[in-house]
Design an enzyme around this catalytic site. Sequence first.
Site, PDB file in Angstrom:
ATOM      1  N   LYS A  58       0.850  -1.201   0.000  1.00 26.31           N
ATOM      2  CA  LYS A  58       0.000   0.000   0.000  1.00 26.31           C
ATOM      3  C   LYS A  58       0.879   1.242   0.000  1.00 26.31           C
ATOM      4  CE  LYS A  58      -3.695   0.225   2.642  1.00 26.31           C
ATOM      5  NZ  LYS A  58      -4.619   0.090   3.817  1.00 26.31           N
TER       6      LYS A  58
HETATM    7  O1  G3P Z   1      -8.523   1.398   5.560  1.00 26.45           O
HETATM    8  C1  G3P Z   1      -9.233   2.586   5.772  1.00 26.45           C
HETATM    9  C2  G3P Z   1      -9.046   3.092   7.154  1.00 26.45           C
HETATM   10  O2  G3P Z   1      -7.752   3.304   7.531  1.00 26.45           O
HETATM   11  C3  G3P Z   1      -9.819   4.310   7.416  1.00 26.45           C
HETATM   12  O3  G3P Z   1     -11.008   3.838   7.861  1.00 26.45           O
HETATM   13  O4  G3P Z   1     -13.022   3.758   9.191  1.00 26.45           O
HETATM   14  O5  G3P Z   1     -10.988   4.931  10.099  1.00 26.45           O
HETATM   15  O6  G3P Z   1     -12.285   5.914   8.215  1.00 26.45           O
HETATM   16  P1  G3P Z   1     -11.876   4.670   8.910  1.00 26.45           P
END
Ligand code: G3P
Length: 216
Positions: A86
């Site tokens: 990534k």
């Molecule tokens: O993989 C995506 C993540 O890091 C962000 O997700 O749910 O924290 O917005 P969230």
Amino acid sequence: MRLYADTADRSAAEGLLATGLFAGVTTNPTILRRAGSGVDDIPAIYRWATESGAREVFFQAWGEDTETLVERGRELRGLGDEVVVKLVASRAGTAACARLAADGVPTLLTAVYDPGQAMVAAAAGATYIAPYLRRLIAAGRDGHGDVLAMHELLAATGSGTKVLLASIPDVPSMVALARHGVDCFTMAPAIAEQFFADELTAEAVRTFEDAVAGTP
Ligand code: G3P
């Protein structure tokens, strides 16, 4: 359809992988920290994830310049064939993505917020892009519309780059995008549990079990 567990929490990830429904595990430095881990734990996470059946395990390269990101990306990929590297969709990250992809390394450009970033991701030869749906919506943007635009432009141009949706607020959001052909989703374990929480299905289970118990 490919579903992924967006967590480095071993018991949560193993529980989802054990269902046979999840293709792998996605992480980033924040997810590692949330699980009480750090980048030094990446080799161990790779081992338990693959031993639990993950066919793809995503680790994020860190560093501010392209050279550092490429070097870290190569080290991460050196862990094994199931690693997808990534990179954040910054200028340096996208350039590193192009270099790694040219070497045949599977890549994902993450923190994608604008359909234009899907264009450069496709030019870089990224395997996936990860738009952050919940964060797009929280920022006041048209999250569903922007993700759909990304998916449509990749499909319309015949790009090999796929949308892998991240930062998912709930199951209906996935359903809405899957209806348009988005077919890769990475979700927190709590969101994944929503797939198995329909009350009517739970009631059907009880009814069928009662019927079996009542069979003469
Ligand atoms: O993989 C995506 C993540 O890091 C962000 O997700 O749910 O924290 O917005 P969230």
